[in-house]
Design a protein around this motif. Structure first.
Motif, PDB file in Angstrom:
ATOM      1  N   ARG A 244      33.838   1.723  75.962  1.00  0.00           N
ATOM      2  CA  ARG A 244      34.215   0.608  75.421  1.00  0.00           C
ATOM      3  C   ARG A 244      34.422  -0.284  76.579  1.00  0.00           C
ATOM      4  O   ARG A 244      34.266  -1.637  76.368  1.00  0.00           O
ATOM      5  CB  ARG A 244      35.784   0.934  74.786  1.00  0.00           C
TER       6      ARG A 244
ATOM      7  N   SER B 275      33.572 -12.727  67.283  1.00  0.00           N
ATOM      8  CA  SER B 275      33.925 -11.905  66.033  1.00  0.00           C
ATOM      9  C   SER B 275      33.987 -10.460  66.153  1.00  0.00           C
ATOM     10  O   SER B 275      34.902  -9.722  65.435  1.00  0.00           O
ATOM     11  CB  SER B 275      32.772 -12.139  64.959  1.00  0.00           C
ATOM     12  N   VAL B 276      33.373  -9.764  67.186  1.00  0.00           N
ATOM     13  CA  VAL B 276      33.624  -8.535  67.451  1.00  0.00           C
ATOM     14  C   VAL B 276      35.006  -8.045  67.823  1.00  0.00           C
ATOM     15  O   VAL B 276      35.671  -7.092  67.828  1.00  0.00           O
ATOM     16  CB  VAL B 276      32.653  -7.997  68.615  1.00  0.00           C
ATOM     17  N   TYR B 277      35.858  -9.101  68.696  1.00  0.00           N
ATOM     18  CA  TYR B 277      37.074  -8.984  69.121  1.00  0.00           C
ATOM     19  C   TYR B 277      38.046  -9.561  68.230  1.00  0.00           C
ATOM     20  O   TYR B 277      39.303  -9.598  68.608  1.00  0.00           O
ATOM     21  CB  TYR B 277      37.298  -9.953  70.400  1.00  0.00           C
TER      22      TYR B 277
ATOM     23  N   GLN C 173      31.304   3.686  68.793  1.00  0.00           N
ATOM     24  CA  GLN C 173      32.322   4.487  68.209  1.00  0.00           C
ATOM     25  C   GLN C 173      31.665   6.010  68.531  1.00  0.00           C
ATOM     26  O   GLN C 173      30.886   6.288  69.078  1.00  0.00           O
ATOM     27  CB  GLN C 173      31.767   4.292  66.645  1.00  0.00           C
TER      28      GLN C 173
ATOM     29  N   LYS D  65      25.093  -5.503  70.182  1.00  0.00           N
ATOM     30  CA  LYS D  65      26.401  -6.209  70.462  1.00  0.00           C
ATOM     31  C   LYS D  65      27.114  -6.870  69.400  1.00  0.00           C
ATOM     32  O   LYS D  65      28.044  -7.720  69.528  1.00  0.00           O
ATOM     33  CB  LYS D  65      25.934  -7.532  71.077  1.00  0.00           C
ATOM     34  N   ASP D  66      26.769  -6.402  68.290  1.00  0.00           N
ATOM     35  CA  ASP D  66      27.754  -7.002  67.069  1.00  0.00           C
ATOM     36  C   ASP D  66      28.722  -5.944  66.534  1.00  0.00           C
ATOM     37  O   ASP D  66      29.183  -6.330  65.542  1.00  0.00           O
ATOM     38  CB  ASP D  66      26.492  -7.125  65.698  1.00  0.00           C
ATOM     39  N   ARG D  67      28.800  -4.959  67.194  1.00  0.00           N
ATOM     40  CA  ARG D  67      29.855  -4.099  66.933  1.00  0.00           C
ATOM     41  C   ARG D  67      30.111  -3.271  68.183  1.00  0.00           C
ATOM     42  O   ARG D  67      29.660  -3.205  69.200  1.00  0.00           O
ATOM     43  CB  ARG D  67      29.646  -2.931  65.745  1.00  0.00           C
ATOM     44  N   LEU D  68      31.558  -2.711  68.192  1.00  0.00           N
ATOM     45  CA  LEU D  68      31.896  -1.834  69.011  1.00  0.00           C
ATOM     46  C   LEU D  68      31.640  -0.291  69.093  1.00  0.00           C
ATOM     47  O   LEU D  68      31.402   0.326  67.829  1.00  0.00           O
ATOM     48  CB  LEU D  68      33.567  -1.895  69.244  1.00  0.00           C
TER      49      LEU D  68
ATOM     50  N   ASP E 188      40.726   0.589  70.116  1.00  0.00           N
ATOM     51  CA  ASP E 188      40.724  -0.777  69.761  1.00  0.00           C
ATOM     52  C   ASP E 188      41.648  -1.563  70.714  1.00  0.00           C
ATOM     53  O   ASP E 188      41.531  -2.740  71.090  1.00  0.00           O
ATOM     54  CB  ASP E 188      40.952  -0.881  68.384  1.00  0.00           C
TER      55      ASP E 188
END
Length: 533
Positions: free
Chosen positions: A485, A527-529, A366, A361-364, A167
């Motif tokens: 990432r 919002s993801v950032y 993992q 595209k709505d989350r990073l 992150d």
């Protein structure tokens, strides 16, 4: 002036060698005892006593030792060669089949390490896992690394710390993008090395910075100095030092290697030692209830009598080894791969499309996404193959006479597998100098996962065998996360008016000649950032 002084001193020392130490260093080739036994591998003609050290010294100054060695093998049309340095036979290998025989079939024969100046300094007298000769000390430290520090359970235990640094990587790059609406110029070498250093410091010391760091998530002066000392140490660990083959020269430090190596380790110890000593004292005072990081684990280990299993120096040496082992390979692979991909936009787009299809595209991304990111991992594999972190793996030492690939290998030989020779072997790879991740997907389907380790030794990402890298799982996770990432979180393009990325390699090293700079722009919803503020 320095070159003249070095040459004169070396000539004088060799003369002394002839006169006063001839009996000790007389050339004693380990020829087979029976006439029908095989000969040594092909070799350039050696000089008396010093072997091929004159050529080594010459090419260290003109270009690089590895270039000379690989050129000789190409001229001789051989995939195994023997170069004599002093009284040591150095066996070079560029063939996967012979490499597998070394590290699989006869792994036990080649399970030791040479005694060198750099590894002696770095490991505080051979107290660690990677650099200790075969023996009880190595067995002890290897057992601790495998069972206590790098086990599957320990890897899962440290999961949140790895996520935290992934992150922070995104936060750091995102902050560089705020310069304009068109994005910002990012030094990928700094970003990649910073991330790898952060992960390792968090796992070992439970901290990101040795100092204050920077508000944007980047490295402070302390981290920059620290990373520089690590890469200096690595350069000399991987180098050929004359005094390693003529030990009587060690105290003279003719090449200056020992001075440089001691200064680099002094810088690392300046940051490590106070933390380690404080933690040992807390353990003695009973102030560590539950381990919070790998250092806690090390200082808490006890034998059957409740006595600390490791001395202070063993802990310090092993921590130092862990830190230098985890930073270079992933960061170098990322820089080279992204440089290649920026010059081949279609390759870059394939990796991005895979991330969008697997993660969205709505989350990073993992770690649980990794099994489905075959193309991203193929890009990493291709960087390991084409642009290895060093020309050779650390030497293996034969503990007995043996035969390999129809050649005689004497006891005490230093066997080095060529990362460059294996990864660019035209008998194994089509168009070996082309960056082509698709070559690693051949025969792969949705049910078969691409992994970064190469079991057949067609190239070397992580070494194998008894002396293989015990941190393959951690190294693979760090590498894949670094790639994923950065590729998912940002659009990357070459700076205006730059043309293409210059893929020249730095003279005598394995890095890009110039650090990679590229323009980054966020490509995911704001919002993801959110954590990056």
């Amino acid at each position: 002036m320095e070159t003249i002084s070095f040459t004169n001193m070396l000539s004088f020392s060799i003369l002394l060698l002839f006169i006063t130490f001839a009996l000790c260093y007389l050339f004693k080739p380990h020829w087979p005892g029976k006439p029908n036994q095989p000969s040594l591998p092909p070799a350039p003609k050696p000089w008396p006593l010093v072997g091929n050290l004159p050529e080594l010294i010459k090419y260290k100054k003109q270009s690089s030792v590895s270039h000379w060695m690989h050129s000789f093998m190409k001229e001789m049309n051989t995939e195994i060669a023997c170069i004599r340095l002093g009284n040591v036979h150095v066996i070079l290998v560029t063939c996967p089949e012979i490499s597998r025989e070394f590290l699989k079939k006869q792994d036990a024969v080649f399970a030791s390490r040479p005694l060198t100046m750099a590894t002696d300094v770095l490991s505080k007298g051979y107290m660690t896992t990677a650099f200790s000769p075969f023996g009880n000390q190595w067995k002890k430290m290897k057992r601790i690394m495998v069972s206590e520090l790098l086990s599957k359970a320990r890897h899962q235990w440290l999961y949140e710390k790895r996520v935290e640094e992934a992150d922070n990587l995104v936060r750091y790059v995102h902050n560089q993008c705020k310069i304009s609406d068109e994005g910002g110029l990012v030094n990928l070498r700094v970003a990649a090395r910073h991330y790898c250093g952060n992960v390792t410091r968090k796992l070992v010391f439970n901290r990101r910075y040795f100092g204050e760091g920077k508000a944007d998530g980047g490295p402070g002066f302390e981290e920059e100095e620290y990373i520089e000392s690590i890469f200096t140490s690595l350069a000399y660990v991987y180098s050929f030092c004359v005094s390693d083959y003529l030990p009587f020269l060690r105290g003279l430090d003719l090449e200056g290697h020992e001075t440089i190596m001691k200064e680099a380790t002094r810088v690392m110890n300046k940051y490590h030692d106070p933390i380690i000593e404080d933690r040992i004292q807390k353990q003695r005072d009973g102030k560590i209830d539950e381990p919070q990081d790998l250092l806690d684990v090390l200082v808490s280990l006890t034998d059957d009598n409740g006595i600390s299993l490791l001395s202070t120096n063993e802990i310090k040496a092993q921590i130092c080894e862990i830190m230098i082992a985890a930073i270079d390979n992933p960061s170098n692979a990322l820089e080279w791969a992204l440089a290649e991909m920026l010059n081949k936009p279609e390759t870059l787009q394939k990796a991005i499309d895979e991330l969008d299809n697997v993660v969205g595209k709505d989350r990073l991304v993992q770690e649980y996404d990794f099994p489905q990111l075959n193309y991203v991992k193929a890009c990493a594999r291709e960087a390991f193959r084409l642009h290895p972190i060093s020309p050779f793996i650390p030497p293996h030492v034969s503990v007995t006479d043996t035969t390999m690939g129809d050649y005689f290998i004497p006891k005490g030989s230093h066997v080095v597998l060529s990362r460059e020779g294996l990864g660019r072997n035209p008998k194994v790879w089509d168009n070996p100098c082309e960056f082509k991740p698709e070559r690693h997907l051949q025969g792969c389907n949705e049910s078969k996962e691409v992994v970064l380790a190469e079991a057949e030794l067609r190239f070397i990402s992580f070494s194998r065998g008894r002396r293989g890298c015990p941190g393959v799982v951690l190294g693979s996770s760090m590498t894949t996360m670094l790639f994923a990432r950065l590729l998912q979180g940002f659009e990357w393009r070459i700076a205006a008016n730059q043309g293409s990325i210059d893929l020249s390699q730095r003279k005598g090293e394995s890095f890009l000649a110039k650090p990679l700079h590229a323009v980054a722009k966020p490509r995911l919803p704001p919002s993801v950032y959110s954590f990056s503020r």
